[in-house]
Scaffold this motif. Sequence first.
Motif, PDB file in Angstrom:
ATOM      1  N   ALA A   1       0.828  -1.207   0.000  1.00 16.12           N
ATOM      2  CA  ALA A   1       0.000   0.000   0.000  1.00 16.12           C
ATOM      3  C   ALA A   1       0.864   1.261   0.000  1.00 16.12           C
ATOM      4  O   ALA A   1       0.595   2.210  -0.744  1.00 16.12           O
ATOM      5  CB  ALA A   1      -0.923  -0.001   1.220  1.00 16.12           C
ATOM      6  N   ILE A   2       1.914   1.265   0.803  1.00 23.41           N
ATOM      7  CA  ILE A   2       2.794   2.436   0.873  1.00 23.41           C
ATOM      8  C   ILE A   2       3.498   2.662  -0.458  1.00 23.41           C
ATOM      9  O   ILE A   2       3.576   3.794  -0.957  1.00 23.41           O
ATOM     10  CB  ILE A   2       3.820   2.264   2.010  1.00 23.41           C
ATOM     11  CG1 ILE A   2       3.115   2.370   3.368  1.00 23.41           C
ATOM     12  CG2 ILE A   2       4.926   3.315   1.911  1.00 23.41           C
ATOM     13  CD1 ILE A   2       3.998   2.025   4.545  1.00 23.41           C
ATOM     14  N   LEU A   3       3.995   1.597  -1.050  1.00 21.85           N
ATOM     15  CA  LEU A   3       4.682   1.730  -2.333  1.00 21.85           C
ATOM     16  C   LEU A   3       3.723   2.213  -3.427  1.00 21.85           C
ATOM     17  O   LEU A   3       4.055   3.108  -4.211  1.00 21.85           O
ATOM     18  CB  LEU A   3       5.300   0.391  -2.741  1.00 21.85           C
ATOM     19  CG  LEU A   3       6.464  -0.112  -1.886  1.00 21.85           C
ATOM     20  CD1 LEU A   3       6.890  -1.511  -2.333  1.00 21.85           C
ATOM     21  CD2 LEU A   3       7.645   0.849  -1.958  1.00 21.85           C
ATOM     22  N   THR A   4       2.520   1.635  -3.468  1.00 23.03           N
ATOM     23  CA  THR A   4       1.548   2.010  -4.495  1.00 23.03           C
ATOM     24  C   THR A   4       1.086   3.444  -4.318  1.00 23.03           C
ATOM     25  O   THR A   4       1.012   4.211  -5.274  1.00 23.03           O
ATOM     26  CB  THR A   4       0.333   1.073  -4.461  1.00 23.03           C
ATOM     27  OG1 THR A   4       0.771  -0.279  -4.504  1.00 23.03           O
ATOM     28  CG2 THR A   4      -0.588   1.336  -5.641  1.00 23.03           C
ATOM     29  N   TYR A   5       0.771   3.825  -3.085  1.00 25.22           N
ATOM     30  CA  TYR A   5       0.280   5.174  -2.826  1.00 25.22           C
ATOM     31  C   TYR A   5       1.339   6.229  -3.108  1.00 25.22           C
ATOM     32  O   TYR A   5       1.017   7.387  -3.379  1.00 25.22           O
ATOM     33  CB  TYR A   5      -0.193   5.295  -1.378  1.00 25.22           C
ATOM     34  CG  TYR A   5      -0.884   6.611  -1.082  1.00 25.22           C
ATOM     35  CD1 TYR A   5      -2.160   6.869  -1.587  1.00 25.22           C
ATOM     36  CD2 TYR A   5      -0.267   7.595  -0.323  1.00 25.22           C
ATOM     37  CE1 TYR A   5      -2.800   8.080  -1.332  1.00 25.22           C
ATOM     38  CE2 TYR A   5      -0.895   8.807  -0.068  1.00 25.22           C
ATOM     39  CZ  TYR A   5      -2.157   9.033  -0.567  1.00 25.22           C
ATOM     40  OH  TYR A   5      -2.785  10.240  -0.325  1.00 25.22           O
ATOM     41  N   SER A   6       2.594   5.810  -3.082  1.00 21.38           N
ATOM     42  CA  SER A   6       3.682   6.756  -3.322  1.00 21.38           C
ATOM     43  C   SER A   6       4.008   6.908  -4.802  1.00 21.38           C
ATOM     44  O   SER A   6       4.890   7.686  -5.161  1.00 21.38           O
ATOM     45  CB  SER A   6       4.935   6.306  -2.564  1.00 21.38           C
ATOM     46  OG  SER A   6       4.673   6.200  -1.186  1.00 21.38           O
ATOM     47  N   GLY A   7       3.321   6.158  -5.648  1.00 21.20           N
ATOM     48  CA  GLY A   7       3.522   6.329  -7.075  1.00 21.20           C
ATOM     49  C   GLY A   7       4.244   5.201  -7.765  1.00 21.20           C
ATOM     50  O   GLY A   7       4.445   5.239  -8.983  1.00 21.20           O
ATOM     51  N   VAL A   8       4.665   4.176  -7.014  1.00 17.13           N
ATOM     52  CA  VAL A   8       5.342   3.040  -7.634  1.00 17.13           C
ATOM     53  C   VAL A   8       4.336   2.256  -8.463  1.00 17.13           C
ATOM     54  O   VAL A   8       3.232   1.972  -8.007  1.00 17.13           O
ATOM     55  CB  VAL A   8       5.986   2.127  -6.565  1.00 17.13           C
ATOM     56  CG1 VAL A   8       6.693   0.950  -7.227  1.00 17.13           C
ATOM     57  CG2 VAL A   8       6.974   2.924  -5.721  1.00 17.13           C
ATOM     58  N   SER A   9       4.711   1.910  -9.689  1.00 20.40           N
ATOM     59  CA  SER A   9       3.822   1.181 -10.592  1.00 20.40           C
ATOM     60  C   SER A   9       3.348  -0.125  -9.963  1.00 20.40           C
ATOM     61  O   SER A   9       4.084  -0.804  -9.248  1.00 20.40           O
ATOM     62  CB  SER A   9       4.551   0.877 -11.905  1.00 20.40           C
ATOM     63  OG  SER A   9       3.854  -0.076 -12.671  1.00 20.40           O
ATOM     64  N   LEU A  10       2.093  -0.488 -10.255  1.00 16.08           N
ATOM     65  CA  LEU A  10       1.523  -1.726  -9.721  1.00 16.08           C
ATOM     66  C   LEU A  10       2.365  -2.935 -10.120  1.00 16.08           C
ATOM     67  O   LEU A  10       2.530  -3.877  -9.350  1.00 16.08           O
ATOM     68  CB  LEU A  10       0.095  -1.907 -10.244  1.00 16.08           C
ATOM     69  CG  LEU A  10      -0.887  -0.757  -9.976  1.00 16.08           C
ATOM     70  CD1 LEU A  10      -2.216  -1.028 -10.662  1.00 16.08           C
ATOM     71  CD2 LEU A  10      -1.102  -0.577  -8.491  1.00 16.08           C
ATOM     72  N   PHE A  11       2.893  -2.907 -11.340  1.00 16.87           N
ATOM     73  CA  PHE A  11       3.705  -4.023 -11.820  1.00 16.87           C
ATOM     74  C   PHE A  11       5.038  -4.078 -11.068  1.00 16.87           C
ATOM     75  O   PHE A  11       5.529  -5.147 -10.730  1.00 16.87           O
ATOM     76  CB  PHE A  11       3.945  -3.897 -13.325  1.00 16.87           C
ATOM     77  CG  PHE A  11       2.711  -4.081 -14.154  1.00 16.87           C
ATOM     78  CD1 PHE A  11       2.348  -5.333 -14.616  1.00 16.87           C
ATOM     79  CD2 PHE A  11       1.888  -3.004 -14.455  1.00 16.87           C
ATOM     80  CE1 PHE A  11       1.200  -5.515 -15.380  1.00 16.87           C
ATOM     81  CE2 PHE A  11       0.736  -3.168 -15.211  1.00 16.87           C
ATOM     82  CZ  PHE A  11       0.397  -4.432 -15.667  1.00 16.87           C
ATOM     83  N   VAL A  12       5.605  -2.908 -10.793  1.00 20.87           N
ATOM     84  CA  VAL A  12       6.890  -2.854 -10.082  1.00 20.87           C
ATOM     85  C   VAL A  12       6.731  -3.341  -8.650  1.00 20.87           C
ATOM     86  O   VAL A  12       7.607  -4.015  -8.104  1.00 20.87           O
ATOM     87  CB  VAL A  12       7.454  -1.418 -10.103  1.00 20.87           C
ATOM     88  CG1 VAL A  12       8.722  -1.313  -9.258  1.00 20.87           C
ATOM     89  CG2 VAL A  12       7.755  -0.988 -11.536  1.00 20.87           C
TER      90      VAL A  12
END
Length: 481
Positions: free
Chosen positions: A107-118
Amino acid sequence: MELIIILLALGLLMFVAYRGFSVILFAPICALFAVLLTDPGHVLPFFSNIFMEKMVGFIKTYFPVFLLGAIFGKVVEMSGLASSIAKTIVKVVGAKRSMLAIVLLCAILTYSGVSLFVVAFAAFPFAAKLFQEANIPKRLIPGTMALGSLSFTMDALPGTPQIQNVIPTTFFKTDIYAAPTLGIIGALFVFIIGMIYLESRRRKAHKAGEGYFGFDGAEKEMAAATAEKIQTAPESLTNTENESALRQILAFVPLILVGVMNKFFTMSIPKWYPNGFDFSKIGLEAFGKVDLAAVVGVWSVELALVIGILTTLAFNFKAVKIDFKTGINASIGGALLAAMNTGSEYGFGGIISSLPGFGIVRDGISHTFTNPLMNGAVTTNVLAGVTGSASGGMGIALSAMGDKYVQAALDHGIPMEVMHRIVAMASGGMDSLPHNGAVITLLAVCGLTHKQSYRDIFAVTVIKTIAVFFIIGLYSLTGII
């Protein structure tokens, strides 16, 4: 017959996507097949003036978001930020709460802008390590990661820079913080119900005597195939003594900055260009005038991601530069693929929405659901499910009926912010069916099959879909935004 042609094209696209074929090639093929069945003489004109125009228009507007998001995610991984964040989360929630730790990490990575695939590649080594230490069945990893990365942080939480939350800004002239209260409530609904479901699955497996490798170790051969990935995780995520508390705190700074600067630019850019930008004033009449309301959301995300990238590089450039060229090239390739996939689906939607049969579908939904919120939610949800893409389904719905949604919302006194949030959340509802690209990637990274793990991903999909209609009901009863 016209309706059958559209359903046939949609079904064919779903089938080839499920079989693993690229939609970059097959989206135009399926769309033009529908045109061929409708009127063979329209095939070439539809391809040039509808499919390519829609596809290129989408890429022109959103490719920088895909590109910068992919680069940001890669440098977050290469700099060691992802590892530091994972250790901090485990320290806070405890190693025994492995599922919660992985959901929060994703959740933290996604909310920060990291691509879903990454996120799938970045989080799996930590998930494998934690689940193995806690003896939780490996088959539950994909569902856990899906809850953290493919649900509430993708489209519900206000401020998320994911493309599903950016696209509505250009249609409804909103920003990515639209309807913050509804978004937060929707996110909490998905998170809480999702965690209750995952924990029930874990307890059931534990009661049955099922561990990480299955009931009797028969799955060890499968685990051996992913051993190398597991070994890339830290030796012990529960051992954080070797990393200073200050460094663990600083690891969150680039991620926080993306959100903070996003809000700053959202507020500041309109002040920098109070009247938009007219190229004719500088002697470039051919380039027209920039409609600021349509681009401020995109510009804000792009600038915020640039700052996030630079801050991450400053955090640990020594680690990033070791394999900087390979990492950046890989992220650029991933961004190109993701943008082209979505753009191709967008072009597909442009053609489908131009066919006579689409009017039957549109009118059918419109007559069934006169409320624009219900109409937008159902249409977007269905199309996202059929295409296997949240952004693709949303693109089809908004490119075909965006103006009508705006007018209908105005007629019903519904703020554009609410339309934005509902459509964004609806796009992330039934999008994650078996043929969804992110689902296929997630299972591949985990070394699991649909048969082994898709059940839990589908459960998250159902929870996301229910959340959309829960939020519509909440708004209708209370009027909160």
